[in-house]
Enzyme design. Structure first.
Site, mmCIF file in Angstrom:
data_model
loop_
_atom_site.group_PDB
_atom_site.id
_atom_site.type_symbol
_atom_site.label_atom_id
_atom_site.label_comp_id
_atom_site.label_asym_id
_atom_site.label_seq_id
_atom_site.Cartn_x
_atom_site.Cartn_y
_atom_site.Cartn_z
ATOM 1 N N ASP A 22 0.860 -1.179 0.000
ATOM 2 C CA ASP A 22 0.000 0.000 0.000
ATOM 3 C C ASP A 22 0.901 1.234 0.000
ATOM 4 O OD1 ASP A 22 -2.135 1.686 0.151
ATOM 5 O OD2 ASP A 22 -2.846 1.022 2.111
ATOM 6 N N ASP A 116 -2.801 2.385 -6.152
ATOM 7 C CA ASP A 116 -1.778 2.476 -5.106
ATOM 8 C C ASP A 116 -1.708 1.275 -4.170
ATOM 9 O OD1 ASP A 116 -4.226 3.007 -3.947
ATOM 10 O OD2 ASP A 116 -3.472 4.573 -2.620
ATOM 11 N N GLU A 117 -2.420 0.192 -4.463
ATOM 12 C CA GLU A 117 -2.291 -0.989 -3.613
ATOM 13 C C GLU A 117 -2.562 -2.260 -4.395
ATOM 14 O OE1 GLU A 117 -5.161 -1.709 -0.464
ATOM 15 O OE2 GLU A 117 -6.543 -0.263 -1.358
#
Length: 367
Positions: A22, A116-117
């Site tokens: 993350d 983003d993860e």
């Protein structure tokens, strides 16, 4: 996938090695990286106008309670020195591609959740590294070296615990939850911290006197299924630290949407139709690029008092072109007219997608 054994409340599957990566305050961190004047300052990616919304907040801003999805006026009230920056999604997507290339050096089993993860299954990894924590460290170090950004990582034997672990050492850290630690880690967790349990479900648990993972574990499978439906089975197992969901490579996105919060409330049908056009363009542009097609069109309407309604229509064949998408979306608006209240936001989405193998954020023109 080997199912759990309900009679003994244990997993019968071999342990996997799963990493949840993350990125830390991703959008805001990219802006601080690219503009040295923003470093060390409270930054919000989004619109500063009265109807704006915070899309992401730097850690400096979070210290004042600023959070994503917060109205900009509220964020500015809580942090008077807050600096607003307009989002640059093309830049964020380019950085996300860099990060995924780093993931791919270690495993082909990558399940992106957003820009983003992502989850990575490194049970068998391409570099033959024995410990998953060492893989996570190498990934985080290379992300920092190549992008200048920090990432946090959670390492565990299933997806549920890996995601919990990545939150445990944020920002710029990592944490391991081993099979021996899993059940004890979960039993202390408040139900509201369980991923997949929102405020309404947490309140329902609390109404039964269920406050922690241990409280859930003390309930029978029949009780949880009776009161929480299909999700009851999931809650039963995760309260024991068991989650058999595999990491799904090339995860298929089921829908794509765009929405806009207006600077002034709308009341006239023609004005709403005009505002729908750029939203329809955005949705169709996303579908056209990867040749993704869907069958269900949904119209979202948020009124001035923040009440939200949705209207959907499914067709037998996929929506073939932009004009068909527009016809269906505008038709849904026509069917909803006359609206009893002024409209603050409109959104359009296309779901039941076929042929899509990438993920993008929902686009909100109001930020």
């Amino acid at each position: 996938m080997v199912p759990p054994d309900p009679e003994h409340s244990v997993s019968t599957a071999p342990h996997r090695k799963i990493i949840h990566i993350d990125m830390d305050a991703f959008y805001a961190s990219v802006e601080q990286r690219d503009n040295p004047d923003l470093r060390g300052k409270p930054v919000a990616v989004g619109g500063s106008a009265e109807r704006g919304v915070v899309a992401a907040a730097s850690y400096e801003a979070r210290q004042y309670g600023v959070r994503s999805a917060m109205p900009s006026v509220t964020a500015k009230r809580q942090c008077p020195d807050l600096i607003f920056v307009k989002p640059r999604f093309e830049v964020y997507k380019a950085v996300s591609r860099q990060i995924r290339e780093i993931f791919a050096e270690h495993t082909p089993i990558i399940e992106p959740l957003s820009l983003d993860e992502a989850y990575l299954d490194v049970t068998e990894n391409l570099q033959g590294i024995l410990l998953a924590r060492d893989i996570a460290l190498k990934i985080r170090e290379k992300i920092k070296a190549e992008t200048g950004l920090n990432a946090s990582a959670g390492i565990s034997y299933n997806k549920f615990l890996a995601k919990l672990a990545s939150d445990h050492r944020k920002p710029n850290g990592q944490y391991v939850i081993s099979p021996e630690m899993g059940p004890a880690f979960v039993e202390k967790l408040p139900v509201g911290k369980f991923h997949g349990i929102g405020p309404a479900t947490a309140a329902k648990f609390n109404a039964f006197g269920i406050w922690t993972g241990l409280d859930i574990r003390n309930q029978s499978l029949a009780f949880l299924q009776e009161n929480f439906g299909k999700s009851g089975t999931y809650y039963y197992w995760i309260s024991r630290g068991i989650d058999e969901r595999p990491v799904r490579a090339n995860r298929i996105r089921k829908s794509v949407g765009a929405e806009n919060t207006f600077s002034a409330d709308l009341r006239e049908f023609d004005a709403m139709v005009a505002e729908l056009q750029p939203l329809i363009d955005k949705v169709w542009r996303h579908c056209e690029s990867p040749r993704a097609r869907g069958r269900t069109v949904t119209l979202k309407v948020k009124f001035a008092d923040f009440e939200i309604i949705t209207r959907s229509r499914s067709v037998s064949a996929v929506v073939a072109n932009r004009d068909d998408l527009a016809r269906l979306a505008i038709g849904l608006l026509e069917d909803a007219m006359p609206l009893s209240k002024a409209v603050r936001l409109l959104g359009v989405s296309l779901s039941s997608l076929q042929g899509e193998d990438d993920t993008e954020p929902q686009l909100d023109f109001g930020i």
